[in-house]
Scaffold this motif. Structure first.
Motif, mmCIF file in Angstrom:
data_model
loop_
_atom_site.group_PDB
_atom_site.id
_atom_site.type_symbol
_atom_site.label_atom_id
_atom_site.label_comp_id
_atom_site.label_asym_id
_atom_site.label_seq_id
_atom_site.Cartn_x
_atom_site.Cartn_y
_atom_site.Cartn_z
ATOM 1 N N LEU A 238 22.750 -111.934 -29.190
ATOM 2 C CA LEU A 238 21.705 -112.083 -28.418
ATOM 3 C C LEU A 238 20.415 -112.216 -29.452
ATOM 4 C CD1 LEU A 238 21.833 -109.137 -26.001
ATOM 5 C CD2 LEU A 238 22.239 -111.695 -25.478
ATOM 6 N N HIS A 239 19.444 -113.024 -28.917
ATOM 7 C CA HIS A 239 18.288 -113.134 -29.921
ATOM 8 C C HIS A 239 16.784 -113.186 -28.972
ATOM 9 C CE1 HIS A 239 15.362 -115.772 -32.402
ATOM 10 N NE2 HIS A 239 16.412 -115.514 -33.252
ATOM 11 N N VAL A 240 15.997 -112.733 -29.843
ATOM 12 C CA VAL A 240 14.371 -112.483 -29.055
ATOM 13 C C VAL A 240 14.026 -113.705 -27.957
ATOM 14 C CG1 VAL A 240 13.723 -110.618 -30.337
ATOM 15 C CG2 VAL A 240 13.278 -113.146 -30.923
ATOM 16 N N VAL A 241 14.467 -115.057 -28.654
ATOM 17 C CA VAL A 241 14.120 -115.849 -27.767
ATOM 18 C C VAL A 241 14.719 -116.160 -26.225
ATOM 19 C CG1 VAL A 241 13.724 -117.553 -29.876
ATOM 20 C CG2 VAL A 241 15.953 -117.633 -28.324
ATOM 21 N N PHE A 242 15.588 -115.444 -26.007
ATOM 22 C CA PHE A 242 16.371 -115.204 -24.770
ATOM 23 C C PHE A 242 15.393 -114.358 -23.849
ATOM 24 C CE2 PHE A 242 20.761 -115.509 -26.931
ATOM 25 C CZ PHE A 242 20.606 -116.911 -27.053
ATOM 26 N N LEU A 243 14.348 -113.753 -24.425
ATOM 27 C CA LEU A 243 13.504 -112.868 -23.675
ATOM 28 C C LEU A 243 12.180 -113.625 -23.227
ATOM 29 C CD1 LEU A 243 14.004 -109.272 -25.541
ATOM 30 C CD2 LEU A 243 15.058 -109.980 -23.495
ATOM 31 N N ASP A 244 11.530 -113.412 -21.991
ATOM 32 C CA ASP A 244 10.193 -113.824 -21.776
ATOM 33 C C ASP A 244 9.452 -112.637 -21.932
ATOM 34 O OD1 ASP A 244 10.333 -116.185 -20.968
ATOM 35 O OD2 ASP A 244 10.968 -115.707 -18.951
ATOM 36 N N ARG A 245 8.593 -112.527 -22.829
ATOM 37 C CA ARG A 245 7.691 -111.482 -23.318
ATOM 38 C C ARG A 245 6.050 -111.631 -22.960
ATOM 39 N NH1 ARG A 245 10.583 -113.054 -27.471
ATOM 40 N NH2 ARG A 245 8.662 -113.761 -28.867
ATOM 41 N N GLU A 246 5.546 -110.670 -22.235
ATOM 42 C CA GLU A 246 4.406 -110.744 -21.628
ATOM 43 C C GLU A 246 3.673 -109.600 -21.523
ATOM 44 O OE1 GLU A 246 5.792 -111.189 -16.856
ATOM 45 O OE2 GLU A 246 4.817 -112.812 -17.772
ATOM 46 N N ARG B 237 25.119 -100.901 -26.684
ATOM 47 C CA ARG B 237 23.775 -101.419 -26.781
ATOM 48 C C ARG B 237 23.636 -102.696 -27.797
ATOM 49 N NH1 ARG B 237 19.602 -96.228 -27.228
ATOM 50 N NH2 ARG B 237 20.116 -95.477 -25.053
ATOM 51 N N VAL B 238 23.398 -103.945 -27.658
ATOM 52 C CA VAL B 238 23.440 -104.856 -28.167
ATOM 53 C C VAL B 238 21.857 -105.322 -28.769
ATOM 54 C CG1 VAL B 238 24.134 -107.342 -28.491
ATOM 55 C CG2 VAL B 238 25.393 -105.685 -27.246
ATOM 56 N N THR B 239 21.687 -105.527 -30.000
ATOM 57 C CA THR B 239 20.270 -105.732 -30.423
ATOM 58 C C THR B 239 20.106 -107.234 -30.165
ATOM 59 O OG1 THR B 239 20.354 -103.958 -31.951
ATOM 60 C CG2 THR B 239 18.725 -105.668 -32.277
ATOM 61 N N PHE B 240 18.595 -107.700 -30.026
ATOM 62 C CA PHE B 240 18.302 -109.129 -29.783
ATOM 63 C C PHE B 240 17.969 -109.162 -31.208
ATOM 64 C CE2 PHE B 240 18.222 -107.910 -25.449
ATOM 65 C CZ PHE B 240 18.350 -109.142 -24.761
ATOM 66 N N ALA B 241 18.612 -110.253 -31.919
ATOM 67 C CA ALA B 241 18.079 -110.527 -33.177
ATOM 68 C C ALA B 241 16.948 -111.300 -33.434
ATOM 69 C CB ALA B 241 19.158 -111.525 -33.697
ATOM 70 N N ARG B 242 16.093 -110.991 -34.624
ATOM 71 C CA ARG B 242 14.795 -111.707 -34.819
ATOM 72 C C ARG B 242 14.947 -112.840 -35.388
ATOM 73 N NH1 ARG B 242 10.474 -107.337 -34.595
ATOM 74 N NH2 ARG B 242 9.575 -108.290 -36.475
ATOM 75 N N SER B 243 16.098 -113.139 -36.482
ATOM 76 C CA SER B 243 16.489 -114.437 -37.161
ATOM 77 C C SER B 243 17.549 -115.074 -36.614
ATOM 78 C CB SER B 243 16.490 -113.961 -38.564
ATOM 79 O OG SER B 243 17.723 -112.921 -38.835
ATOM 80 N N TYR B 244 17.901 -116.109 -37.160
ATOM 81 C CA TYR B 244 19.113 -116.996 -36.630
ATOM 82 C C TYR B 244 19.819 -117.658 -37.780
ATOM 83 C CZ TYR B 244 21.493 -120.901 -34.576
ATOM 84 O OH TYR B 244 22.570 -121.460 -33.863
ATOM 85 N N ASP B 245 21.036 -117.501 -38.039
ATOM 86 C CA ASP B 245 21.839 -118.160 -38.994
ATOM 87 C C ASP B 245 22.832 -118.981 -38.273
ATOM 88 O OD1 ASP B 245 23.707 -118.641 -40.867
ATOM 89 O OD2 ASP B 245 23.864 -116.601 -41.578
#
Length: 343
Positions: free
Chosen positions: A87-95, A72-80
């Motif tokens: 993976l980052h939450v911007v890779f997800l379409d959320r609706e 399992r790989v977590t989608f990060a909420r912040s960016y460095d």
């Protein structure tokens, strides 16, 4: 209508001399996941912080990609930018039809409790790089956080005017079932001409009586009209002897405060076969407070005594005395409390 992902990248600009520097808490526009990693993703897990959510609240959520290997790989909420996440939450379409997605991956739920009473809050996340990888969770609604004490008031009166009557309030009660509760109390409020609103409650956790405290209070009465100011005394004539100054006029007494408005009418409507539901509401219809008495008028200023002049013997007469200052007017009486309404 579906409520789509409202996330947006926020940029800030900082000046240093003549140099402009751009900074961002979100990934750059060209940030993309590794295609090899995308190919391994088989599912997405949406993990919410709470098992239930209140209408109008925030649902904190995190997201995990489930790989073919079971990792399992977590989608990060912040960016460095020095250590970009896999993976980052911007890779997800959320609706969701029941909530608005936030930039960080959290959700703000629909405020109207009736809109989700039979559906709960449906949250969907889809991998942008592969729309076949998608997941939906349903968060059941929770109503223990909803208000149960309500106060409505009539308009306050203007100067010398009575307060407005409290608005008429009608509460319609019913007991219903939902996919998440065997039994629910539903209270619909109609206050004057305003749009109706609703409050829901779980009978296993609300008081058996007086669950809703509803008050329709009359508006406060307006303050009394201020008393008239006293006139200034006339100056005395010069001469030998000179004339004394006239006294200032007394200020008028302030007008009485206006009465408070009448309490509003509270009506409780229940199904014929469920008369005991009426006991869930305690209605109160107090009259509004009376207005304060008007301020007293200021006393008039004393007239100046006349100036003494010389007589035939070339002797100067003394100046005449100034008149007395007028007295300030008294404060008017407070207005009476408004009459109670019919409950």
């Amino acid at each position: 209508m579906r409520v789509l992902d409202a996330s947006a990248r926020r940029l800030c600009l900082t000046t240093f001399g003549l140099t402009f520097l751009a900074c961002s808490h979100a990934p750059p526009p060209d940030f993309a996941p590794d295609p090899g990693l995308v190919a391994q993703i088989r599912d997405i897990r949406i993990v919410t912080s709470y098992a239930r959510a209140c209408p109008g609240s925030v649902i904190a959520a995190s997201y995990e990609a489930v790989l073919a290997s079971g990792e399992r790989v977590t989608f990060a909420r912040s960016y460095d930018k020095k250590h970009p996440p896999r993976l980052h939450v911007v890779f997800l379409d959320r609706e969701s039809p029941d909530a608005v997605s936030q930039e960080d991956g959290d959700w703000v739920t629909e405020r109207d409790p009736l809109a989700t009473v039979s559906t709960g809050f449906r949250l969907t996340a889809t991998l942008r790089a592969n729309s076949k990888v998608t997941s939906t969770v349903v968060v059941p609604p929770y109503y223990g956080c909803m208000p149960h004490t309500f106060t409505f008031s009539g308009e306050p009166g203007g100067a010398g005017e009575a307060g407005g009557n409290g608005p008429d309030v009608t509460i319609r009660l019913a007991a219903v079932r939902s996919p998440f509760y065997d039994k629910l109390y539903v209270a619909g409020f109609q206050v004057g001409l305003a749009p109706p609103f609703y409050v829901l409650g779980d009978p296993t956790s609300v008081a058996p009586a007086d669950w809703l405290i509803v008050e329709s209070r009359g508006g406060r009465g307006g303050a009394g009209i201020p008393g008239a100011n006293g006139t200034d005394g006339a100056a005395g004539a010069a001469g030998c002897p000179p004339q004394p100054g006239a006294p200032g006029g007394n200020g008028g007494t302030g007008g009485p405060g206006a009465s408070g408005g009448r309490g509003g009418r509270i009506t409780v409507v229940v199904p014929v076969d469920q008369p005991l539901l009426a006991g869930l509401v305690e209605g109160r219809s107090p009259g509004g407070a009376g207005g304060a008495g008007g301020a007293g008028g200021t006393g008039g200023r004393a007239g100046k005594g006349g100036k003494g002049q010389t007589d035939q013997s070339n002797r100067r007469c003394p100046d005449a005395a100034d008149g007395a200052h007028g007295r300030a007017g008294g404060i008017g009486p407070a207005g009476p409390t408004g009459a109670p309404g019919v409950e």
